[in-house]
Scaffold this motif. Structure first.
Motif, short mmCIF file in Angstrom:
data_model
loop_
_atom_site.label_atom_id
_atom_site.label_comp_id
_atom_site.label_asym_id
_atom_site.label_seq_id
_atom_site.Cartn_x
_atom_site.Cartn_y
_atom_site.Cartn_z
N GLY A 1 0.83 -1.21 0.00
CA GLY A 1 0.00 0.00 0.00
C GLY A 1 0.85 1.24 0.00
N ALA A 2 0.45 2.26 -0.81
CA ALA A 2 1.18 3.50 -0.91
C ALA A 2 0.91 4.37 0.30
CB ALA A 2 0.78 4.24 -2.18
N GLN A 3 1.96 4.99 0.81
CA GLN A 3 1.81 5.95 1.90
C GLN A 3 1.62 7.32 1.26
OE1 GLN A 3 1.59 4.87 4.96
NE2 GLN A 3 1.95 2.79 4.24
N VAL A 4 0.40 7.70 1.01
CA VAL A 4 0.11 8.89 0.22
C VAL A 4 0.40 10.14 1.01
CG1 VAL A 4 -1.67 10.14 -1.02
CG2 VAL A 4 -1.67 7.66 -1.05
N GLY A 5 1.27 10.97 0.44
CA GLY A 5 1.47 12.31 0.96
C GLY A 5 2.12 12.37 2.32
N VAL B 1 7.05 3.53 -2.80
CA VAL B 1 6.32 4.57 -3.51
C VAL B 1 6.81 5.92 -3.04
CG1 VAL B 1 4.08 5.56 -4.07
CG2 VAL B 1 4.30 3.11 -3.72
N PRO B 2 7.63 6.64 -3.82
CA PRO B 2 8.15 7.92 -3.38
C PRO B 2 7.08 8.98 -3.41
CG PRO B 2 8.81 7.48 -5.63
CD PRO B 2 8.11 6.25 -5.14
N GLU B 3 7.34 10.05 -2.68
CA GLU B 3 6.35 11.13 -2.61
C GLU B 3 6.09 11.74 -3.96
OE1 GLU B 3 5.49 15.16 0.00
OE2 GLU B 3 7.49 14.32 -0.09
N THR B 4 7.10 11.74 -4.86
CA THR B 4 6.91 12.34 -6.17
C THR B 4 5.88 11.59 -7.01
OG1 THR B 4 8.81 11.03 -6.95
CG2 THR B 4 9.24 13.29 -6.26
N ALA B 5 5.51 10.35 -6.59
CA ALA B 5 4.51 9.60 -7.33
C ALA B 5 3.10 10.00 -6.97
CB ALA B 5 4.69 8.10 -7.07
N ILE B 6 2.92 10.83 -5.97
CA ILE B 6 1.58 11.23 -5.55
C ILE B 6 0.94 12.09 -6.63
CG2 ILE B 6 0.22 12.46 -3.83
CD1 ILE B 6 2.46 11.88 -1.84
N ALA C 1 -1.05 6.86 -6.85
CA ALA C 1 0.33 6.84 -6.36
C ALA C 1 0.99 5.49 -6.62
CB ALA C 1 0.35 7.16 -4.87
N ARG C 2 0.21 4.43 -6.66
CA ARG C 2 0.75 3.09 -6.91
C ARG C 2 1.01 2.83 -8.39
NH1 ARG C 2 -3.05 -0.88 -3.19
NH2 ARG C 2 -2.61 0.09 -1.18
N SER C 3 0.59 3.75 -9.25
CA SER C 3 0.67 3.51 -10.70
C SER C 3 2.04 3.79 -11.27
CB SER C 3 -0.37 4.37 -11.42
OG SER C 3 0.00 5.75 -11.35
N GLN C 4 3.00 4.15 -10.42
CA GLN C 4 4.38 4.41 -10.83
C GLN C 4 4.46 5.52 -11.87
OE1 GLN C 4 5.92 0.60 -12.09
NE2 GLN C 4 6.08 -0.17 -10.01
N GLY C 5 3.65 6.56 -11.65
CA GLY C 5 3.69 7.73 -12.52
C GLY C 5 2.77 7.66 -13.71
N ASN C 6 2.08 6.55 -13.93
CA ASN C 6 1.17 6.45 -15.07
C ASN C 6 -0.08 7.29 -14.89
OD1 ASN C 6 2.78 4.59 -16.52
ND2 ASN C 6 2.01 2.90 -15.26
N VAL C 7 -0.46 7.54 -13.64
CA VAL C 7 -1.60 8.42 -13.35
C VAL C 7 -1.06 9.58 -12.52
CG1 VAL C 7 -3.89 8.62 -12.33
CG2 VAL C 7 -3.19 6.46 -13.40
N ALA C 8 -0.60 10.60 -13.20
CA ALA C 8 0.06 11.72 -12.53
C ALA C 8 -0.90 12.82 -12.14
CB ALA C 8 1.17 12.29 -13.42
N ARG C 9 -2.06 12.88 -12.81
CA ARG C 9 -3.03 13.94 -12.55
C ARG C 9 -4.44 13.36 -12.55
NH1 ARG C 9 -1.52 18.39 -16.96
NH2 ARG C 9 -1.76 16.54 -18.26
N ASP D 1 -5.15 16.89 2.92
CA ASP D 1 -4.26 17.97 3.35
C ASP D 1 -3.22 17.47 4.36
OD1 ASP D 1 -5.59 19.73 1.74
OD2 ASP D 1 -6.85 20.56 3.33
N SER D 2 -3.66 16.59 5.25
CA SER D 2 -2.73 16.08 6.26
C SER D 2 -1.65 15.21 5.65
CB SER D 2 -3.51 15.28 7.32
OG SER D 2 -4.04 14.09 6.77
N ARG D 3 -1.93 14.66 4.47
CA ARG D 3 -0.96 13.80 3.80
C ARG D 3 -0.13 14.54 2.77
NH1 ARG D 3 -4.02 8.01 2.83
NH2 ARG D 3 -5.07 7.89 4.84
N GLY D 4 -0.34 15.84 2.64
CA GLY D 4 0.47 16.64 1.73
C GLY D 4 0.11 16.50 0.27
N VAL D 5 -1.11 16.08 -0.04
CA VAL D 5 -1.55 15.94 -1.42
C VAL D 5 -1.87 17.32 -2.00
CG1 VAL D 5 -3.28 14.94 -2.97
CG2 VAL D 5 -2.47 13.64 -0.99
N THR D 6 -1.28 17.63 -3.15
CA THR D 6 -1.58 18.88 -3.84
C THR D 6 -2.96 18.78 -4.48
OG1 THR D 6 0.75 19.28 -4.30
CG2 THR D 6 -0.84 20.49 -5.62
#
Length: 338
Positions: free
Chosen positions: A37-41, A49-54, A99-107, A131-136
């Protein structure tokens, strides 16, 4: 080994589990790396899963009839992954899956409206979670006047989702009350009272397309008139003014993809001039299509059987468009049907 010697090891083995219960998430990653499971944000790399994948998130909401669907389609054309009428409680889950899509779903763009009103109370909780997870994330709210909304509902002869047994204006008033707080939290409010579809798309492009000009994609399709016009054609080109290679015995078995057939076609009077001038015309049309927010165009190039002249002309025309930066696909609809 004595019981006294075993005790420190047992205590050391137990300590991480006790620490985990008290301090939570960080120790979970260390002590249970096999959990998925991805730790989102979180700002920390978790489970690979790096934060940049969010993914970046846009929530589209607003008044029914104000243009939510048009705004969503605009983002979809710009490459966003769009989900319509997603229950607000599932928005964090959607972001985590992205976030788990490895950048395939960026937006990701999510349309939230009163059709899901029983879930609507969960929206604020979901936003706080993100917001608490830092999601833009951004909220786009589509607004319109009562008069414009009534006119639009009457023109399509559909009831307002909240009017029940009352009038359209009753449903509009109820919806305004329900969405009041969300409108106040919106990052972008667009009043569509006096906007047409193209103007709304232009506003969305200005906000989300960045500095790049909206991309235009073209399909160049050869076809035979004896099989009928393509129903999805935006522009139709007729090549039957050129001599038909069908009547040249040595060329008849081949198609317009053959070099000899293509040379025969473009050595005919007017063939090259036609290609040059039509390519220039398409430059003008493409500029207008981009300005009006049209992303896709199908250019149908026809001859009698869709085998020789239209195929050769389609290939050359597609190459011209591709050289000018238009993403182009060539389809030979009727080649091989004879």
């Amino acid at each position: 080994m004595t019981e006294h010697e075993k005790q420190p090891t047992a205590e050391r083995d137990q300590a991480p589990r006790e620490t985990h219960k008290e301090t939570g998430e960080d120790h979970t990653r260390q002590d249970a790396p096999r959990e998925s499971g991805a730790q989102v944000g979180t700002g920390v790399e978790g489970n690979g899963v790096p934060e940049t994948a969010i993914p970046e998130l846009v929530i589209i909401s607003g008044m029914s009839g104000a243009g939510r669907s048009t705004a969503a389609k605009c983002l979809e054309d710009l490459g966003w992954f769009v989900v319509d009428n997603l229950p607000p409680a599932l928005i964090p889950t959607m972001v985590e899956l992205g976030a788990r899509s490895q950048g395939n779903v960026a937006r990701i763009a999510v349309v939230v409206d009163v059709r899901g009103r029983r879930f609507f109370d969960n929206l604020r909780e979901s936003l706080a979670d993100l917001d608490s997870r830092g999601v833009t994330r951004r909220i786009v709210f589509l607004e319109s006047s009562d008069e414009a909304l009534v006119r639009r509902f009457e023109s399509v002869r559909r009831p307002h989702p909240l009017q029940g047994d009352g009038r359209i204006v009753d449903g509009i008033a109820a919806e305004r009350q329900l969405l009041r707080e969300l409108r106040g939290d919106a990052d972008l409010v667009i009043d569509t009272s006096s906007l047409n579809v193209h103007e709304l798309r232009a506003k969305m492009d200005a906000q989300f397309a960045g500095e790049e000009e909206p991309e235009l994609r073209a399909t160049v399709m050869s076809f035979g008139y004896k099989y009928g016009l393509p129903v999805d054609a935006d522009l139709v080109v007729d090549c039957r003014f050129l001599p038909n290679p069908h009547w040249v015995p040595e060329l008849r078995p081949f198609t317009g993809l053959n070099d000899e057939v293509a040379s025969y076609v473009f050595n005919q009077p007017g063939a090259k001039e036609f290609l040059d001038r039509y390519a220039e015309l398409l430059q003008l049309i493409a500029t207008g299509y981009r300005r009006e927010g049209k992303r896709y165009v199908t250019i149908a190039v026809g001859c009698t059987g869709g085998k020789h002249r239209s195929v050769a002309m389609s290939e050359k025309l597609a190459a011209r468009l591709a050289a000018e930066g238009v993403e182009t696909v060539v389809v030979h609809r009727d080649m091989g049907r004879e």
